[in-house]
Scaffold this motif. Structure first.
Motif, PDB file in Angstrom:
ATOM      1  N   ASN A 123       2.753  17.413   0.734  1.00  0.00           N
ATOM      2  CA  ASN A 123       4.031  18.210  -0.021  1.00  0.00           C
ATOM      3  C   ASN A 123       4.584  17.142  -1.101  1.00  0.00           C
ATOM      4  N   SER A 124       3.772  16.069  -1.400  1.00  0.00           N
ATOM      5  CA  SER A 124       3.947  15.182  -2.620  1.00  0.00           C
ATOM      6  C   SER A 124       4.968  14.113  -2.110  1.00  0.00           C
ATOM      7  N   ARG A 125       5.419  13.835  -0.911  1.00  0.00           N
ATOM      8  CA  ARG A 125       6.316  13.064  -0.367  1.00  0.00           C
ATOM      9  C   ARG A 125       5.355  11.865  -0.421  1.00  0.00           C
ATOM     10  N   SER A 126       5.808  10.533  -0.693  1.00  0.00           N
ATOM     11  CA  SER A 126       5.330   9.403  -0.575  1.00  0.00           C
ATOM     12  C   SER A 126       5.896   8.293   0.122  1.00  0.00           C
ATOM     13  N   GLU A 127       5.060   7.545   0.715  1.00  0.00           N
ATOM     14  CA  GLU A 127       5.492   6.326   1.513  1.00  0.00           C
ATOM     15  C   GLU A 127       4.670   5.118   0.991  1.00  0.00           C
ATOM     16  N   MET A 128       5.435   3.957   0.970  1.00  0.00           N
ATOM     17  CA  MET A 128       5.018   2.676   0.362  1.00  0.00           C
ATOM     18  C   MET A 128       5.122   1.896   1.810  1.00  0.00           C
ATOM     19  N   SER A 152       0.800  -1.184  -0.099  1.00  0.00           N
ATOM     20  CA  SER A 152       0.041   0.027   0.146  1.00  0.00           C
ATOM     21  C   SER A 152       0.903   1.248   0.001  1.00  0.00           C
ATOM     22  N   GLY A 153       0.218   2.417  -0.066  1.00  0.00           N
ATOM     23  CA  GLY A 153       1.000   3.761  -0.152  1.00  0.00           C
ATOM     24  C   GLY A 153       0.308   4.676  -0.026  1.00  0.00           C
ATOM     25  N   ARG A 154       0.682   6.086   0.212  1.00  0.00           N
ATOM     26  CA  ARG A 154       0.152   7.180   0.286  1.00  0.00           C
ATOM     27  C   ARG A 154       0.908   8.320  -0.034  1.00  0.00           C
TER      28      ARG A 154
END
Lengths: 112, 113
Positions: free
Chosen positions: B71-76, B65-67
C-alpha cells in the motif's frame, strides 16, 4: 561526485532589504535545481524549481551553469520570509533513477 | 487529500536499542524517501523505495534499513542505536517515478540517550 553547497548557515537581514541565499552545485550532467523551505513549525515544502522559471512569494532563482550556482533572491525581504532554506539538486543516479542531494541549509532571519 | 503522515512524532530510546519509524505517503504516491535531518549536516539521504523495491541508497551503515509495503506505506528501522543517531527523520513521497516534487512529512524526532 555530486554536491550542493550552501556557504551560509545563518543570514540576517532587515525587513525591506534585498536577500540572496547562495547555492553552488557540482554535477557533470544536466542539473535540475530546487529550493525547499521550512517555516517554523511547518513541513519542508517546495518553494521553486529552476525549470519553472517562476517567482514564488517574490523569490526568484536563476540557474547559472557557468558559475554552477542557483542563488535564491528577493528584492525586499519580509518578516514572514524567516525560515530554513535548502537548495537541492535532482540528478540521475547510477541505477537510472532520480535522486535528490540537499545542501546543509541556510537559516534566514528577517529583522524588523 | 491527506499529507504525508509519520509516526510516532517523538521517540526516546537508549543506546543499543532498536527503533521502527513509519511513513504513510500521500494517496497515489508510489515513491517514499527517507532523510536524516540534523543542524550541522542538513538533510542526508537514507534510501528510497518505489513499488516495494529499494531504488536508491545513501551512505549510511547497515544498521539503517527500510521496507515498503504494497500500500506504499514505508517503515525505517535502526538497530543498535548510537548517540549520533539522534536526529529528525523525514519521510517524503512523490507521485511519479521521476521524483519531480517531494512532499514531506512532519518527521519523527528521535533522541538516543
Amino acid at each position: 561526485a555530486q554536491r550542493v553547497t550552501q556557504p551560509e548557515k545563518l543570514l540576517s537581514v532587515f525587513k525591506g532589504a534585498p536577500v540572496e541565499l547562495k547555492c553552488n552545485y557540482s554535477y557533470s550532467g544536466s542539473p535540475e535545481l530546487f529550493w525547499y523551505v521550512q517555516y517554523s513549525r511547518q513541513r519542508l515544502q517546495l518553494l521553486l524549481r529552476h525549470i519553472s522559471r517562476e517567482s514564488i512569494k517574490g523569490f526568484t532563482a536563476d540557474l547559472n551553469k557557468g558559475e554552477t550556482s542557483f542563488h535564491l533572491k528577493k528584492p525586499f525581504a519580509q518578516e514572514e520570509d524567516s525560515a530554513m532554506y535548502y537548495c537541492a539538486l535532482r540528478h540521475l543516479s547510477n541505477s537510472g533513477t532520480y535522486k535528490y542531494i540537499f545542501g546543509t541549509g541556510t537559516r534566514l532571519k528577517v529583522l524588523a | 487529500k491527506a499529507g504525508v503522515t509519520q509516526t510516532p512524532r517523538y521517540l526516546i530510546k537508549t543506546r543499543g536499542q532498536q527503533v521502527t519509524l513509519s511513513c504513510s505517503p500521500i494517496s497515489g504516491h508510489r515513491s517514499v524517501s527517507w532523510y536524516q535531518q540534523t543542524p550541522g549536516q542538513g538533510l542526508q539521504f537514507l534510501f528510497e523505495y518505489f513499488s516495494e523495491t529499494q531504488r536508491n541508497k545513501g551512505n549510511f551503515p547497515g544498521r539503517f534499513s527500510g521496507r515498503q509495503f504494497s500500500n506504499s506505506r514505508s517503515e525505517m528501522n535502526v538497530s543498535t542505536l548510537e548517540l549520533g543517531d539522534s536526529a529528525l527523520y523525514l519521510c517524503a513521497s512523490s507521485l511519479g517515478d521521476k521524483n519531480e516534487k517531494l512532499f514531506f512529512g512532519s518527521g519523527t524526532q528521535l533522541s538516543v540517550l
